[in-house]
Design an enzyme around this catalytic site. Sequence first.
Site, short mmCIF file in Angstrom:
data_model
loop_
_atom_site.label_atom_id
_atom_site.label_comp_id
_atom_site.label_asym_id
_atom_site.label_seq_id
_atom_site.Cartn_x
_atom_site.Cartn_y
_atom_site.Cartn_z
N GLY A 65 0.84 -1.21 0.00
CA GLY A 65 0.00 0.00 0.00
C GLY A 65 0.87 1.25 0.00
N SER A 67 1.86 3.07 -2.42
CA SER A 67 1.71 4.03 -3.53
C SER A 67 0.77 5.17 -3.19
CB SER A 67 1.21 3.30 -4.77
OG SER A 67 -0.12 2.86 -4.58
N GLY A 69 -1.40 7.57 0.21
CA GLY A 69 -1.80 7.84 1.60
C GLY A 69 -0.77 7.53 2.66
N ARG A 90 -1.20 -2.41 -6.48
CA ARG A 90 -1.64 -2.98 -7.77
C ARG A 90 -1.40 -2.04 -8.95
NH1 ARG A 90 -7.53 -3.84 -5.65
NH2 ARG A 90 -6.87 -1.76 -4.99
N ASP A 91 -1.86 -0.81 -8.83
CA ASP A 91 -1.84 0.14 -9.94
C ASP A 91 -0.42 0.63 -10.25
OD1 ASP A 91 -1.98 2.49 -11.49
OD2 ASP A 91 -4.03 2.87 -10.80
N LYS A 94 0.22 4.59 -10.42
CA LYS A 94 0.31 5.21 -9.09
C LYS A 94 1.66 4.87 -8.45
CE LYS A 94 -3.61 3.96 -6.93
NZ LYS A 94 -4.40 3.73 -5.72
N ASP A 119 -1.47 -7.92 -6.33
CA ASP A 119 -2.60 -7.86 -5.40
C ASP A 119 -2.20 -8.69 -4.18
OD1 ASP A 119 -4.89 -8.23 -3.93
OD2 ASP A 119 -6.20 -8.44 -5.68
N SER A 198 -3.56 -1.15 11.50
CA SER A 198 -4.96 -1.41 11.84
C SER A 198 -5.70 -0.10 11.73
CB SER A 198 -5.02 -2.03 13.24
OG SER A 198 -6.35 -2.16 13.68
N TYR A 212 -15.74 -3.31 8.13
CA TYR A 212 -14.36 -2.82 8.24
C TYR A 212 -13.70 -3.19 9.58
CZ TYR A 212 -10.62 0.74 8.31
OH TYR A 212 -9.42 1.39 8.41
N LYS A 216 -9.95 -5.19 10.91
CA LYS A 216 -8.87 -4.50 11.62
C LYS A 216 -8.64 -5.09 13.02
CE LYS A 216 -7.66 -1.58 8.42
NZ LYS A 216 -6.33 -1.69 7.79
#
Length: 358
Positions: A65, A67, A69, A90-91, A94, A119, A198, A212, A216
């Site tokens: 993750g 790429s 935030g 994935r992308d 980005k 993924d 988390s 969600y 977490k």
Amino acid sequence: MSSEELSSSITDWFFSNSWWLLLPFVMLLVIAAFIVAFVLLLYMISPLISPKPFKLNGAHVVVTGGSSGIGKSIAMECYRQGAFITLVARDETKLVLAKKEVEKCAINDKQVVLCISVDVSSDYGQVESVIKQAQEKLGPVDMLVNCAGTSIAGKFEEVDMDRFKKIMEVNFLGSVYPTRAVITTMKERRMGRIMFVSSQAGQIGLFGYTAYSPSKFALRGLAESLQMEMKPYNIYVTVAYPPDTDTPGFVEENKTKPLETRLISETAAVCQPDQVAKIFVKDTVQGNFNSSVGPDGYMLSALTCGMSPVTSITEGLQQIVTMGLFRTIALFYLCSFDSIVRRCMIQREQAKAADKRE
Ligand SMILES: NC(=O)C1=CN([C@@H]2O[C@H](COP(=O)(O)OP(=O)(O)OC[C@H]3O[C@@H](n4cnc5c(N)ncnc54)[C@H](OP(=O)(O)O)[C@@H]3O)[C@@H](O)[C@H]2O)C=CC1
Ligand SMILES: CCCCCCCCCCCCCCCC(=O)[C@@H](N)CO
């Protein structure tokens, strides 16, 4: 002096002096002295429970993750401290953009950013093979940051059934797979750091997070069990609990967020990704099991510490002392959350009734 005289003179002396009034204070003093001695003893043995130091300079850090935030900010923070980075997402577009941003934080010209498109939740074999590739290029993984994740907010009966499965796959299995792929090498090398990202919604269940929150909460169970297995190998696990943070993922989540969830979440301020990343990286490097942000985060973590491991005496003592107080504060918060939910329900019903009349 006869024995009778002696005993009566002792009794006289006892009651004529009021020193025995001091007795409770003397006892308190003795108890206090014991507590102080006990705490000092704890601090003396504290090197036994604190993790061995870990340096980011020259270390290989994998950020899933990475790429966007919070993940991207974590990668940048590690890069600023001299790490080599593998970004996983994935992308590809980005990823390339994020790589450029991370590279701007370099502190020497040897540092490298590697991008891997995969993924993290679909297939363990795939994740294992890309981690192998990354290790061949940048060396064994010293620190893994499991930050790839997604969120959905919505009322329980309005969330599509397959979203429950999907979110568990991405947020939970998507953290299990990369961890499994790095753990054998870490054990062999007897060193490593693993961060699970988390959420504050992984410490408390709130309106709108029925899909969600469980994903977490699951990370906490995984982390506690894993930490117990890994401690003898000098591998330290950290669970990070971000509050609402201003990221592309957060903007996306807000599009479907029920009013109740928004009002409850507004109890705490929205943070910036760079700010939370700094705290999470520092705690992970130190090997702290818990990492939280701000006063609410601090209270939530003390309140929900349960049987989680401690990495410093101070942390343990703070938990012991503050737990009752924080539970009291929490009960007031809970009352206010319940009243938000009730008010929203009444408003909705009134609006519906008004609609019918028209
Ligand atoms: N922002 C917030 O308010 C909070 C966020 N969190 C948690 O922090 C983490 C990061 O959140 P945030 O920065 O907001 O999220 P973003 O949506 O901004 O970024 C998510 C990152 O994860 C990657 N990703 C998502 N799914 C997968 C997948 N299946 N495989 C590989 N990569 C994936 C995305 O890239 P790509 O889509 O290209 O794969 C992207 O790089 C999440 O786990 C989130 O739950 C926790 C509390 C608060
Ligand atoms: C002593 C007790 C103190 C209680 C304080 C309570 C504060 C409640 C705020 C909860 C905010 C929930 C954040 C979830 C963020 C998240 O995970 C999503 N934004 C993901 O995108």
